[in-house]
Design an enzyme around this catalytic site. Structure first.
Site, short mmCIF file in Angstrom:
data_model
loop_
_atom_site.label_atom_id
_atom_site.label_comp_id
_atom_site.label_asym_id
_atom_site.label_seq_id
_atom_site.Cartn_x
_atom_site.Cartn_y
_atom_site.Cartn_z
N ASP A 9 40.10 36.21 86.33
CA ASP A 9 39.82 37.62 86.64
C ASP A 9 38.35 37.96 86.36
O ASP A 9 38.06 38.79 85.52
CB ASP A 9 40.75 38.55 85.84
CG ASP A 9 40.52 38.45 84.33
OD1 ASP A 9 40.01 37.41 83.85
OD2 ASP A 9 40.82 39.43 83.63
N ASP A 14 34.78 34.62 82.43
CA ASP A 14 35.43 33.86 83.50
C ASP A 14 34.37 33.20 84.38
O ASP A 14 34.54 32.07 84.86
CB ASP A 14 36.26 34.78 84.41
CG ASP A 14 37.35 35.51 83.67
OD1 ASP A 14 38.51 35.10 83.71
OD2 ASP A 14 37.02 36.53 83.02
N ASN A 38 40.14 42.11 84.19
CA ASN A 38 38.88 42.73 83.78
C ASN A 38 38.53 43.89 84.69
O ASN A 38 37.90 44.86 84.28
CB ASN A 38 37.76 41.69 83.78
CG ASN A 38 37.86 40.78 82.57
OD1 ASN A 38 38.23 41.23 81.48
ND2 ASN A 38 37.57 39.52 82.75
N THR A 122 42.78 32.22 82.91
CA THR A 122 41.90 32.92 81.96
C THR A 122 41.95 34.43 82.16
O THR A 122 40.99 35.14 81.84
CB THR A 122 40.44 32.41 82.08
OG1 THR A 122 39.98 32.68 83.40
CG2 THR A 122 40.32 30.94 81.79
N PHE A 163 43.81 40.91 74.95
CA PHE A 163 43.84 41.56 76.27
C PHE A 163 44.71 40.85 77.32
O PHE A 163 45.56 41.47 77.96
CB PHE A 163 42.40 41.70 76.82
CG PHE A 163 42.36 42.29 78.20
CD1 PHE A 163 42.48 43.66 78.40
CD2 PHE A 163 42.25 41.48 79.32
CE1 PHE A 163 42.48 44.21 79.68
CE2 PHE A 163 42.24 42.01 80.60
CZ PHE A 163 42.36 43.38 80.79
N ASN A 164 44.50 39.55 77.54
CA ASN A 164 45.21 38.86 78.64
C ASN A 164 46.73 38.88 78.45
O ASN A 164 47.48 38.94 79.43
CB ASN A 164 44.75 37.40 78.76
CG ASN A 164 43.34 37.29 79.28
OD1 ASN A 164 42.82 38.21 79.90
ND2 ASN A 164 42.69 36.16 79.02
N HIS A 239 34.89 33.59 75.51
CA HIS A 239 36.31 33.19 75.46
C HIS A 239 36.70 32.11 76.48
O HIS A 239 37.18 31.03 76.14
CB HIS A 239 37.20 34.39 75.75
CG HIS A 239 36.95 35.60 74.93
ND1 HIS A 239 37.43 35.74 73.65
CD2 HIS A 239 36.27 36.75 75.19
CE1 HIS A 239 37.08 36.92 73.17
NE2 HIS A 239 36.36 37.55 74.08
N ASP A 240 36.59 32.48 77.77
CA ASP A 240 37.30 31.72 78.80
C ASP A 240 36.87 30.26 78.99
O ASP A 240 37.73 29.40 79.27
CB ASP A 240 37.22 32.46 80.15
CG ASP A 240 38.02 33.75 80.11
OD1 ASP A 240 38.88 33.91 79.23
OD2 ASP A 240 37.79 34.62 80.99
C1 BDR Z 1 39.88 37.94 77.52
O1 BDR Z 1 39.90 39.24 78.11
C2 BDR Z 1 38.94 39.32 79.13
O2 BDR Z 1 38.23 40.51 79.02
C3 BDR Z 1 38.06 38.11 79.02
O3 BDR Z 1 37.64 37.69 80.32
C4 BDR Z 1 38.96 37.09 78.37
O4 BDR Z 1 39.73 36.39 79.33
C5 BDR Z 1 39.48 38.06 76.06
O5 BDR Z 1 40.38 38.86 75.37
CA CA Z 2 39.21 36.49 81.70
#
Ligand code: BDR
Ligand code: CA
Length: 310
Positions: A9, A14, A38, A122, A163-164, A239-240
């Site tokens: 996303d 990403d 996102n 991701t 979040f994800n 993160h991703d």
């Molecule tokens: C995740 O949430 C998204 O905002 C980032 O791309 C990452 O995948 C981190 O919590």
């Molecule tokens: Ca992401």
């Protein structure tokens, strides 16, 4: 080359994940499928096409679900901006998405491939869960799911939910209960996968257009981390790319094989990955949970990949 499907996303991190996946040269990326997260689907789709145009990667991109399975869409514009990928140096989109939906694209790749396929999500897990419900007979064609999401001891949307997973907990629950081997890079490890200003300058100094875009992207999302995460000492959590980095060289991570499930009905904890890190439940482990990373090696891995791109 290891065959992959990426579900993402974009999203700044990403975008860096796509640069690493393509630039490292180790993967045969059969498809990129798009989740809303996102930003809305329209925007994350267009962002993925922009990044693949920038890095000159001719990979079919499939439109995915527009909203989570049961819940309303939430987007992370607070961190990724109005476009979902705010940055000064990105090309305009010239290419079109592939025909068909994300789940059709995944089904096509899995049915055509002789080798089993690794899936790298991701973003929120809506497409992957929908795929597993719609094409159960293809599940055994998936080698592993290496995902960014969740956390062992912390969240970023609520005190415990990341979040994800929080964006579509029912989808995440389907994925974690699928029986497919999973690698989970959650916040415990991604908040150690930090990028600092000196790293950003180093990327810009490569002098290619991907290096410039990577630096611009990291500049943008670093602002959010500096404002909201004083504990990271000026670093931004990249993160991703961790979900790809683990497939490239798992020795730069510390992981533990644990039983993981997802809370979907908690009063305070909906969207939390419940990781039995100390094996208190004595259940069969289903997830390789990453909890530490060699940060320098990680940034160097991404740097080397970006260096090989246009
Ligand atoms: C995740 O949430 C998204 O905002 C980032 O791309 C990452 O995948 C981190 O919590
Ligand atoms: Ca992401």
């Amino acid at each position: 080359k290891k065959p992959l499907i990426i579900d993402c996303d974009p999203g700044h991190d990403d975008a860096l994940m796509l640069m690493l996946a393509v630039g490292c040269g180790l993967f045969d990326i059969k498809a990129v499928t798009i989740s809303a997260g996102n930003q809305k689907q329209e925007k994350t789709l267009s962002n993925a096409l922009k990044i693949l145009t920038l890095i000159d990667a001719d990979i079919p991109v499939y439109r995915g679900a527009e909203k989570p399975l049961f819940r309303d869409l939430i987007v992370a514009d607070y961190a990724h901006g109005e476009t979902g990928l705010n940055a000064p140096s990105l090309p305009t989109v010239t290419r079109a998405p592939a025909q068909g939906s994300a789940i059709e694209g995944i089904a096509k790749v899995l049915s055509e491939s002789i080798e089993k396929i690794t899936i790298v999500p991701t973003g929120p897990l809506t497409n992957i869960a929908t795929f597993l419900l719609a094409f159960p007979h293809l599940k055994n064609r998936i080698e592993r799911i290496s995902l960014m999401g969740g956390g062992i001891f912390r969240g970023n949307m609520t005190p415990l939910a990341e979040f994800n997973i929080y964006a579509d907990p029912e989808a995440a629950s389907i994925v974690f209960n699928s029986g497919i081997p999973i690698t989970m890079c959650g916040l415990d490890v991604t908040h150690k996968a930090l990028v600092f200003q000196k790293d950003i300058d180093h990327f810009r100094a490569i002098g290619n257009k991907t290096g410039r875009a990577a630096a611009d992207l990291m500049d943008f999302f670093s602002v959010y981390y500096r404002e909201h995460h004083i504990e990271l000492d000026g670093g931004a959590a990249l993160h991703d790319p961790c979900a790809i980095a683990w497939l490239i060289d798992s020795s730069i991570f510390k992981t533990k094989h644990c039983y993981v499930d997802v809370e979907t009905r908690g009063e305070l904890t909906t969207g939390t990955t419940v990781v039995d890190f100390y094996n208190t439940l004595q259940k069969e482990p289903n997830t390789e949970v990453a909890y530490d990373i060699d940060r320098e090696a990680y940034i160097e891995m991404i740097y080397q990949a970006v260096k090989k791109l246009p």
